[in-house]
Write a protein that holds these residues in place. Structure first.
Motif, PDB file in Angstrom:
ATOM      1  N   GLU A 232      -7.121   4.284   5.555  1.00 27.99           N
ATOM      2  CA  GLU A 232      -5.920   4.273   4.718  1.00 27.99           C
ATOM      3  C   GLU A 232      -5.972   3.118   3.712  1.00 27.99           C
ATOM      4  O   GLU A 232      -5.640   3.286   2.538  1.00 27.99           O
ATOM      5  CB  GLU A 232      -4.684   4.169   5.610  1.00 27.99           C
ATOM      6  CG  GLU A 232      -3.386   4.368   4.881  1.00 27.99           C
ATOM      7  CD  GLU A 232      -2.214   4.502   5.830  1.00 27.99           C
ATOM      8  OE1 GLU A 232      -1.214   5.115   5.409  1.00 27.99           O
ATOM      9  OE2 GLU A 232      -2.262   3.994   6.976  1.00 27.99           O
ATOM     10  N   ALA A 233      -6.419   1.953   4.143  1.00 24.19           N
ATOM     11  CA  ALA A 233      -6.540   0.795   3.251  1.00 24.19           C
ATOM     12  C   ALA A 233      -7.580   1.045   2.156  1.00 24.19           C
ATOM     13  O   ALA A 233      -7.370   0.678   0.992  1.00 24.19           O
ATOM     14  CB  ALA A 233      -6.891  -0.455   4.053  1.00 24.19           C
TER      15      ALA A 233
ATOM     16  N   GLY B 275      -3.880   8.143  -0.539  1.00 24.07           N
ATOM     17  CA  GLY B 275      -3.401   7.930   0.818  1.00 24.07           C
ATOM     18  C   GLY B 275      -4.041   8.919   1.769  1.00 24.07           C
ATOM     19  O   GLY B 275      -4.857   9.751   1.359  1.00 24.07           O
TER      20      GLY B 275
ATOM     21  N   GLN C  25       3.874  12.859   6.651  1.00 20.78           N
ATOM     22  CA  GLN C  25       2.592  13.127   5.984  1.00 20.78           C
ATOM     23  C   GLN C  25       2.084  14.485   6.486  1.00 20.78           C
ATOM     24  O   GLN C  25       1.327  14.553   7.447  1.00 20.78           O
ATOM     25  CB  GLN C  25       1.605  11.994   6.317  1.00 20.78           C
ATOM     26  CG  GLN C  25       0.400  11.877   5.373  1.00 20.78           C
ATOM     27  CD  GLN C  25      -0.521  13.071   5.476  1.00 20.78           C
ATOM     28  OE1 GLN C  25      -0.460  13.974   4.648  1.00 20.78           O
ATOM     29  NE2 GLN C  25      -1.373  13.118   6.475  1.00 20.78           N
TER      30      GLN C  25
ATOM     31  N   LYS D 225      -6.075   3.426  -0.385  1.00 19.33           N
ATOM     32  CA  LYS D 225      -5.049   2.748  -1.195  1.00 19.33           C
ATOM     33  C   LYS D 225      -5.690   2.049  -2.391  1.00 19.33           C
ATOM     34  O   LYS D 225      -5.131   2.020  -3.485  1.00 19.33           O
ATOM     35  CB  LYS D 225      -4.285   1.749  -0.330  1.00 19.33           C
ATOM     36  CG  LYS D 225      -3.071   1.173  -1.005  1.00 19.33           C
ATOM     37  CD  LYS D 225      -2.264   0.316  -0.045  1.00 19.33           C
ATOM     38  CE  LYS D 225      -1.001  -0.173  -0.725  1.00 19.33           C
ATOM     39  NZ  LYS D 225      -0.161  -0.942   0.178  1.00 19.33           N
ATOM     40  N   GLN D 226      -6.890   1.497  -2.210  1.00 19.21           N
ATOM     41  CA  GLN D 226      -7.590   0.835  -3.311  1.00 19.21           C
ATOM     42  C   GLN D 226      -7.962   1.814  -4.420  1.00 19.21           C
ATOM     43  O   GLN D 226      -8.250   1.413  -5.542  1.00 19.21           O
ATOM     44  CB  GLN D 226      -8.838   0.128  -2.791  1.00 19.21           C
ATOM     45  CG  GLN D 226      -8.525  -1.043  -1.891  1.00 19.21           C
ATOM     46  CD  GLN D 226      -9.783  -1.727  -1.388  1.00 19.21           C
ATOM     47  OE1 GLN D 226     -10.821  -1.709  -2.038  1.00 19.21           O
ATOM     48  NE2 GLN D 226      -9.687  -2.337  -0.224  1.00 19.21           N
TER      49      GLN D 226
ATOM     50  N   GLY E  21      -5.840   4.346  -5.157  1.00 20.04           N
ATOM     51  CA  GLY E  21      -4.587   4.994  -5.526  1.00 20.04           C
ATOM     52  C   GLY E  21      -4.330   6.265  -4.753  1.00 20.04           C
ATOM     53  O   GLY E  21      -3.666   7.181  -5.242  1.00 20.04           O
TER      54      GLY E  21
END
Length: 158
Positions: free
Chosen positions: A82-83, A91, A128, A86-87, A89
Motif C-alpha cells: 500500500e505504501a 491504492g 475498498q 501511494k508513491q 498515486g
C-alpha cells in the motif's frame, strides 16, 4: 435543443465508459476476481515481491518469531505494498493482479486461512470493494527462513 440534450447525455455515458480503466469479473461472494481487463491507456505499476518487516527484532534471526505468523506477515506485506502504491498515486484498489507465495511452517501445510484473514481486511470490503485477480501457491522457502509470505502485485489506473 432536444438533440443537444441527447448528444450531451450520450457523451456523458461514453465518457463514463472511457473513464473505466479496469473491468473486473467474478462471483460477488469471492474475494478475488476471476479476470481483470485493463484499458490500453492505463498506467501500470509492478510491485516487486514484498516480504514482511520484523515484528520482534529481538527474536532470533531467521525465525518465524521474528516476523510473526502468516496473518501478521500478510498484514505487514500488504501495508508495505500500500505504501509503495501511494508513491505512485495509487491504492490497494488499483491492484489488478496479485501473486502470493506462502511457506508452510515446519511440519505443516501453508496457512492459507491465515493469509485470507489479513487479505479480507483489505480487499472486497465496503471501504475498498475492488478485488484483484490472484494466484496463491505454497513454495519450499523464501530467502529468509523466517518469512512465510511474499507478495508481488500489478496495479493499473488511468
Amino acid at each position: 435543443m432536444r438533440c443537444m440534450v441527447c448528444l450531451v447525455a450520450a457523451l456523458a455515458v461514453a465518457s463514463g465508459a472511457e473513464a473505466q480503466s479496469v473491468k473486473r469479473l467474478g462471483a460477488a461472494e469471492s474475494p478475488i476476481s476471476a479476470s481483470v481487463e485493463i484499458a490500453a491507456d492505463s498506467r501500470i505499476v509492478y510491485i516487486s515481491g514484498t516480504v514482511p518487516d520484523a515484528v520482534d527484532p529481538a527474536a532470533p534471526a531467521g525465525s518465524v518469531a521474528r516476523f510473526g505468523d502468516t496473518v501478521a506477515q500478510t498484514r505487514s506485506v500488504l501495508g508495505k505494498i500500500e505504501a509503495q502504491l501511494k508513491q505512485h498515486g495509487m491504492g490497494l484498489g488499483d491492484i489488478v493482479m496479485m501473486r502470493v507465495f506462502l511457506v508452510a511452517p515446519p511440519g505443516q501445510r501453508m496457512d492459507f486461512a491465515g493469509m485470507m484473514t489479513a487479505y479480507r481486511e483489505k480487499f472486497g470490503t465496503a471501504v475498498q470493494p475492488a478485488k484483484p485477480a490472484r494466484s496463491t501457491m505454497q513454495v519450499g522457502g523464501l530467502v529468509d527462513p523466517g518469512w512465510l509470505v511474499e507478495i508481488e502485485a500489478t496495479a493499473a489506473k488511468k
